[in-house]
Structures are given as structure tokens and as C-alpha cells.
Design a protein around this motif. Structure first.
Motif, PDB file in Angstrom:
ATOM      1  N   LYS A  52       0.822  -1.226   0.000  1.00 36.79           N
ATOM      2  CA  LYS A  52       0.000   0.000   0.000  1.00 36.79           C
ATOM      3  C   LYS A  52       0.849   1.265   0.000  1.00 36.79           C
ATOM      4  O   LYS A  52       0.490   2.253  -0.617  1.00 36.79           O
ATOM      5  N   GLU A  53       1.978   1.259   0.709  1.00 37.08           N
ATOM      6  CA  GLU A  53       2.832   2.450   0.758  1.00 37.08           C
ATOM      7  C   GLU A  53       3.358   2.806  -0.633  1.00 37.08           C
ATOM      8  O   GLU A  53       3.399   3.958  -1.008  1.00 37.08           O
ATOM      9  N   LEU A  87       0.612   4.313  -2.832  1.00 38.33           N
ATOM     10  CA  LEU A  87       0.206   5.676  -2.485  1.00 38.33           C
ATOM     11  C   LEU A  87       1.331   6.698  -2.642  1.00 38.33           C
ATOM     12  O   LEU A  87       1.160   7.858  -2.353  1.00 38.33           O
ATOM     13  N   GLU A  88       2.495   6.229  -3.097  1.00 44.44           N
ATOM     14  CA  GLU A  88       3.625   7.134  -3.260  1.00 44.44           C
ATOM     15  C   GLU A  88       3.328   8.174  -4.353  1.00 44.44           C
ATOM     16  O   GLU A  88       2.897   7.849  -5.446  1.00 44.44           O
ATOM     17  N   LYS A  89       3.547   9.426  -4.018  1.00 41.38           N
ATOM     18  CA  LYS A  89       3.327  10.514  -4.988  1.00 41.38           C
ATOM     19  C   LYS A  89       4.625  10.697  -5.768  1.00 41.38           C
ATOM     20  O   LYS A  89       5.496  11.459  -5.367  1.00 41.38           O
ATOM     21  N   TYR A 143      -5.001   8.414 -11.781  1.00 38.86           N
ATOM     22  CA  TYR A 143      -3.739   8.334 -11.036  1.00 38.86           C
ATOM     23  C   TYR A 143      -3.629   9.383  -9.928  1.00 38.86           C
ATOM     24  O   TYR A 143      -2.529   9.761  -9.534  1.00 38.86           O
ATOM     25  N   ALA A 144      -4.741   9.813  -9.392  1.00 41.36           N
ATOM     26  CA  ALA A 144      -4.763  10.876  -8.374  1.00 41.36           C
ATOM     27  C   ALA A 144      -3.825  10.598  -7.205  1.00 41.36           C
ATOM     28  O   ALA A 144      -3.205  11.515  -6.674  1.00 41.36           O
ATOM     29  N   ASN A 145      -3.704   9.337  -6.807  1.00 42.81           N
ATOM     30  CA  ASN A 145      -2.860   9.002  -5.653  1.00 42.81           C
ATOM     31  C   ASN A 145      -1.372   9.010  -5.966  1.00 42.81           C
ATOM     32  O   ASN A 145      -0.552   8.950  -5.058  1.00 42.81           O
ATOM     33  N   SER A 146      -1.010   9.065  -7.241  1.00 39.32           N
ATOM     34  CA  SER A 146       0.403   9.047  -7.632  1.00 39.32           C
ATOM     35  C   SER A 146       0.932  10.398  -8.094  1.00 39.32           C
ATOM     36  O   SER A 146       2.125  10.635  -8.072  1.00 39.32           O
ATOM     37  N   CYS A 151       2.104  14.076  -8.171  1.00 35.27           N
ATOM     38  CA  CYS A 151       2.594  15.072  -7.219  1.00 35.27           C
ATOM     39  C   CYS A 151       2.664  16.463  -7.850  1.00 35.27           C
ATOM     40  O   CYS A 151       2.852  17.448  -7.136  1.00 35.27           O
ATOM     41  N   LYS A 176      -9.967  14.880  -4.730  1.00 40.03           N
ATOM     42  CA  LYS A 176      -8.752  14.059  -4.863  1.00 40.03           C
ATOM     43  C   LYS A 176      -7.635  14.782  -5.616  1.00 40.03           C
ATOM     44  O   LYS A 176      -6.471  14.421  -5.487  1.00 40.03           O
TER      45      LYS A 176
END
Length: 132
Positions: free
Chosen positions: A3-4, A7-9, A53-56, A58, A83
């Protein structure tokens, strides 16, 4: 999948309709920064990939002049989506002195602008400035 890691940006969403710009950015960003590139060629694709890809993502590096919706339009769509709302933006433009136009469209002092043609070091420096 860890999971880490998921969730990495670590991705920059690059939006431009010019193929040569994608070639440059895809050579520079992965080789001279720790970031990956997600490529979009118009606003519709940028919004779709942004949501996917909102969680990736940055950072969004977007051309201002696009064939469908302007870079400002993409910015406004992102700001309305929970998001995507906090992702920083850097606009790129081939038209000098668009900062007055930028401030007219956006009330966000954190938004940066880089002018084309820019060098590899200009791009890396801008990414470092915005992302730390």
C-alpha cells in the motif's frame, strides 16, 4: 501490492499537444529527477488520467494553449475535485509575459510558469522549486 508504494506521490502529469515537448520531458524527468511521467495530449485526457492516477500525481506540468480546453481550464477542473485539488501546477508557455494573464485567470500565487523553450536544467530546477 504494498500500500505504501501504491500511495507514493512520484508522478508528474505532463499535458501538451506537441510531440517534441513530450520527447524532451520524457527524456529529462525520469533521468534527472526521481519522478515518473504520465503523458496527456489534451485537457480531456489530462482530467481522465488525473482521476485515474490521483494518488500518484505530485505535480501537473501543463501547457496553457491546448486544442480543447486551456491549461487554466484543467487547473479549475482539478481544483473542484477533492482528490485532485491540492496537486501543484506549473504552466508552460511559448508566449512570453503571460504572468499577468495567469494572475487574471487564477487567484493562486503558488502556481508557477516556465517559458518555452526551456533547458533541461530550467525544468529540473522548476520541479525542485515546486516539490522541494
Amino acid at each position: 501490492m504494498n500500500k505504501e508504494i501504491a500511495l507514493e506521490k512520484n508522478a508528474i502529469l505532463f499535458v501538451d499537444d506537441e510531440k517534441i515537448c513530450h520527447t524532451l520531458v520524457n527524456l529529462v524527468i525520469p533521468n534527472f529527477t526521481k519522478y515518473k511521467v504520465i503523458n496527456a495530449h489534451n485537457a480531456e485526457e489530462a482530467v481522465s488520467l488525473g482521476k485515474k492516477y490521483a494518488n500518484s500525481i505530485c505535480l501537473v506540468l501543463s501547457d496553457i494553449m491546448l486544442p480543447d480546453i486551456s491549461g487554466y481550464g484543467i487547473y479549475k477542473i482539478f481544483r473542484k475535485d477533492k482528490k485532485l485539488a491540492n496537486i501543484p501546477f506549473v504552466f508552460q508557455s511559448g508566449i512570453p509575459c503571460q504572468e499577468k494573464e495567469l494572475k487574471k485567470h487564477l487567484a493562486d500565487e503558488s502556481v508557477q510558469i516556465i517559458y518555452k523553450p526551456y533547458t533541461q536544467s530550467d525544468l529540473v530546477e522548476m520541479i525542485s522549486k515546486v516539490l522541494g
